[in-house]
Design a protein around this motif. Structure first.
Motif, short mmCIF file in Angstrom:
data_model
loop_
_atom_site.label_atom_id
_atom_site.label_comp_id
_atom_site.label_asym_id
_atom_site.label_seq_id
_atom_site.Cartn_x
_atom_site.Cartn_y
_atom_site.Cartn_z
N ARG A 1 41.31 43.02 100.34
CA ARG A 1 40.11 42.27 100.00
C ARG A 1 39.06 42.55 100.99
O ARG A 1 39.44 42.39 102.25
CB ARG A 1 40.27 40.83 99.85
N LEU A 2 37.84 42.93 100.62
CA LEU A 2 36.82 42.99 101.75
C LEU A 2 35.79 41.85 101.28
O LEU A 2 35.00 41.91 100.20
CB LEU A 2 36.13 44.32 101.90
N ASN A 3 35.35 40.98 102.27
CA ASN A 3 34.27 40.07 101.97
C ASN A 3 33.18 40.47 103.17
O ASN A 3 33.19 40.45 104.24
CB ASN A 3 34.61 38.64 102.34
N TYR A 4 31.93 40.84 102.45
CA TYR A 4 30.82 41.27 103.17
C TYR A 4 29.81 40.14 103.46
O TYR A 4 29.56 39.57 102.43
CB TYR A 4 30.02 42.23 102.50
N LEU A 5 29.14 40.07 104.28
CA LEU A 5 28.32 38.90 104.94
C LEU A 5 27.15 39.34 105.43
O LEU A 5 27.10 40.66 106.04
CB LEU A 5 29.16 38.02 105.84
N THR A 6 25.94 38.73 105.20
CA THR A 6 24.77 38.98 105.91
C THR A 6 24.28 37.88 106.40
O THR A 6 24.66 36.79 106.20
CB THR A 6 23.80 39.70 104.69
N SER A 7 23.27 37.89 107.13
CA SER A 7 22.37 36.70 107.96
C SER A 7 21.75 35.94 106.77
O SER A 7 21.31 36.59 105.92
CB SER A 7 21.52 37.40 108.85
N ASN A 8 22.04 34.63 107.15
CA ASN A 8 21.13 33.75 106.35
C ASN A 8 19.50 33.85 106.51
O ASN A 8 19.13 34.54 107.49
CB ASN A 8 21.62 32.37 106.56
N ALA A 9 18.65 33.22 105.82
CA ALA A 9 17.09 33.07 105.74
C ALA A 9 16.92 32.66 107.07
O ALA A 9 15.90 33.52 107.80
CB ALA A 9 16.93 32.64 104.70
N ALA A 10 17.55 31.77 107.86
CA ALA A 10 17.14 31.27 109.16
C ALA A 10 17.61 32.10 110.17
O ALA A 10 17.05 32.00 111.32
CB ALA A 10 17.42 29.94 109.53
N MET A 11 18.45 33.11 109.85
CA MET A 11 19.19 33.96 110.89
C MET A 11 19.74 33.13 111.92
O MET A 11 19.81 33.65 113.25
CB MET A 11 17.94 34.81 111.54
N THR A 12 20.63 32.25 111.60
CA THR A 12 21.40 31.33 112.23
C THR A 12 22.90 31.45 111.98
O THR A 12 23.75 30.89 112.91
CB THR A 12 21.05 29.87 112.23
N GLY A 13 23.12 32.36 110.97
CA GLY A 13 24.71 32.22 110.50
C GLY A 13 24.64 33.27 109.68
O GLY A 13 23.79 33.99 109.11
N PHE A 14 25.97 33.56 108.98
CA PHE A 14 26.29 34.42 107.97
C PHE A 14 26.21 33.65 106.81
O PHE A 14 26.68 32.53 106.67
CB PHE A 14 27.41 35.27 108.23
N GLU A 15 26.08 34.50 105.54
CA GLU A 15 26.59 34.01 104.23
C GLU A 15 26.97 35.18 103.45
O GLU A 15 26.64 36.25 103.74
CB GLU A 15 24.89 33.65 103.40
N PRO A 16 27.49 34.76 102.25
CA PRO A 16 28.24 36.13 101.47
C PRO A 16 27.01 36.97 100.95
O PRO A 16 25.86 36.58 100.59
CB PRO A 16 28.81 35.20 100.26
N SER A 17 27.76 38.07 100.75
CA SER A 17 26.98 39.17 100.42
C SER A 17 27.50 39.94 98.90
O SER A 17 26.91 40.03 98.11
CB SER A 17 26.37 40.35 101.39
N SER A 18 28.50 40.22 99.31
CA SER A 18 29.27 40.81 98.29
C SER A 18 30.83 41.02 98.65
O SER A 18 31.29 40.74 99.58
CB SER A 18 28.85 42.28 98.11
N SER A 19 31.82 41.43 97.56
CA SER A 19 33.10 41.47 97.93
C SER A 19 33.94 42.59 97.26
O SER A 19 33.10 42.86 96.03
CB SER A 19 33.92 40.28 97.72
N THR A 20 34.87 43.12 97.62
CA THR A 20 35.61 44.18 96.95
C THR A 20 37.25 43.67 97.10
O THR A 20 37.80 43.39 97.96
CB THR A 20 35.42 45.52 97.64
N THR A 21 37.97 43.57 95.72
CA THR A 21 39.31 43.28 95.78
C THR A 21 39.97 44.63 95.42
O THR A 21 39.37 45.36 94.68
CB THR A 21 39.55 42.16 94.76
#
Length: 360
Positions: free
Chosen positions: A301-321
């Motif tokens: 599994r790969l979980n891809y994350l991107t920055s949140n709107a406030a650019m203070t952390g990460f949030e889910p973007s997409s995933s591959t299983t």
């Protein structure tokens, strides 16, 4: 599908990645980690199962209006000693708007009687979806001193234009690489150590500018943080690892702000790429400012994350299983994969099969 470092240029889903064009790039940096367990060997010679064919069928989205399907076939030949003598690749893309693209690549290797690769000859042909064709060749010759690679000399040709360049390697008395340089862009990298752990890497470009990245390691000597600053631009990476030393999480920050991240999950079975892309005999371990993405296990599994709107952390973007079938030797014989966007909508699928010799 979003790409990270081990899925760059052209993906073999399931963590099996390689770039098949721009053949000359591979000579500039051979290996990207300082890993004491990365023992040199003739590629494939230690494998219980030698991979001979990998076939994939993949679907995905080219843009918001166009989807694609491609089939890739990857083949490997070996000599009696288990050395790889040839790698071949073919990719055929079909797009929903009626366009197509195709590419083929062949790489052959010649060895001496001790198993040191002496020559690498590559050829690439490709036609993109707009009908533009590309033809490339690359001929590499290798020089060793005291059973250590000291020089790679390449003649690279693209569309009739020839480029000659070389990469040279220097070692300390214990055999650790302390400097490598290339004539392609006249850059060099100097490496310093504290025992077996890299303490400092200094990069010098073709006009003499130097960069010394910040490097931080854990007690096992695995890179946990690197920071590079150049011209006011800062790129930072953080890494976490599994108990086997495989990358479990990679985070990227630009100018101190979260940019992207990837979380990796693995099975406990053999990954054939650990042998297909094993470090060749006499090749150095090349320390890097990036973590060592080894191929010991298969990615599930790969979980891809991107920055949140406030650019203070990460949030889910997409995933591959990835779901595998295995043979009696615990090598994968096939897998299916599915990629979902952050809302759970499927954006791509893949089916891959593996054929081996040397195991039943």
């Amino acid at each position: 599908m979003k790409k990270n470092r081990i899925h760059q240029i052209q993906e073999m889903p399931g963590g099996f990645a390689r770039s098949f064009s721009m053949l000359f790039v591979v000579a500039i940096v051979l290996v990207t980690s300082c890993n004491k367990d990365d023992a040199p060997s003739p590629s494939g010679s230690n494998a219980a199962c030698q991979l001979v064919t990998q076939t994939s069928t993949v679907t995905g989205r080219y843009d918001v209006a166009v989807t694609y399907t491609y089939k890739s076939v990857y083949g490997i030949s070996y000599d009696e000693a288990g050395n790889q003598t040839e790698q071949s690749y073919q990719y055929d893309y079909t797009y929903s708007d009626g366009k197509t693209s195709t590419s083929t690549s062949k790489i052959s290797f010649q060895y001496d009687d001790k198993g040191f690769v002496l020559r690498r000859v590559s050829q690439y042909n490709g036609t993109d979806r707009d009908g533009k064709s590309t033809f490339e060749t690359s001929n590499g010759d290798f020089t060793y001193t005291n059973d250590r690679l000291t020089k790679e000399a390449y003649a690279y040709t693209r569309d009739g234009k020839v480029t000659n360049y070389a990469t040279q390697f220097e070692y300390d008395d214990s055999g650790k690489l302390i400097k490598y340089s290339n004539t392609y862009n006249n850059s060099s990298v100097k490496i310093e150590y504290n025992g077996d752990v890299v303490s400092k890497i200094t990069k010098t470009d073709g006009v003499g500018n130097t960069i010394t990245p910040f490097l931080e390691y854990n007690q096992k000597g695995l890179l946990t943080k690197s920071i590079e600053t150049d011209g006011g631009y800062t790129e930072e990476y953080h890494y976490e690892y599994t108990s086997e030393g495989l990358v479990a999480r990679e985070e990227r920050y630009i100018n101190g702000k979260p940019s992207s991240a990837t979380v990796y999950e693995y099975d406990t079975k053999e990954n054939p790429n650990a042998y297909v892309y094993a470090r060749q005999k006499g090749y150095p371990v090349v320390p890097s400012t990036r973590a060592n993405f080894t191929s010991k296990r298969n990615i599930t599994r790969l979980n891809y994350l991107t920055s949140n709107a406030a650019m203070t952390g990460f949030e889910p973007s997409s995933s591959t299983t990835y779901v595998y079938d295995y043979n009696a030797k615990d090598f994968p014989t096939s897998y299916t994969s599915q990629t979902l966007d952050k809302t759970g909508v499927q954006t791509g699928t893949a089916n891959t099969t593996f054929e081996y010799k040397g195991c039943q």
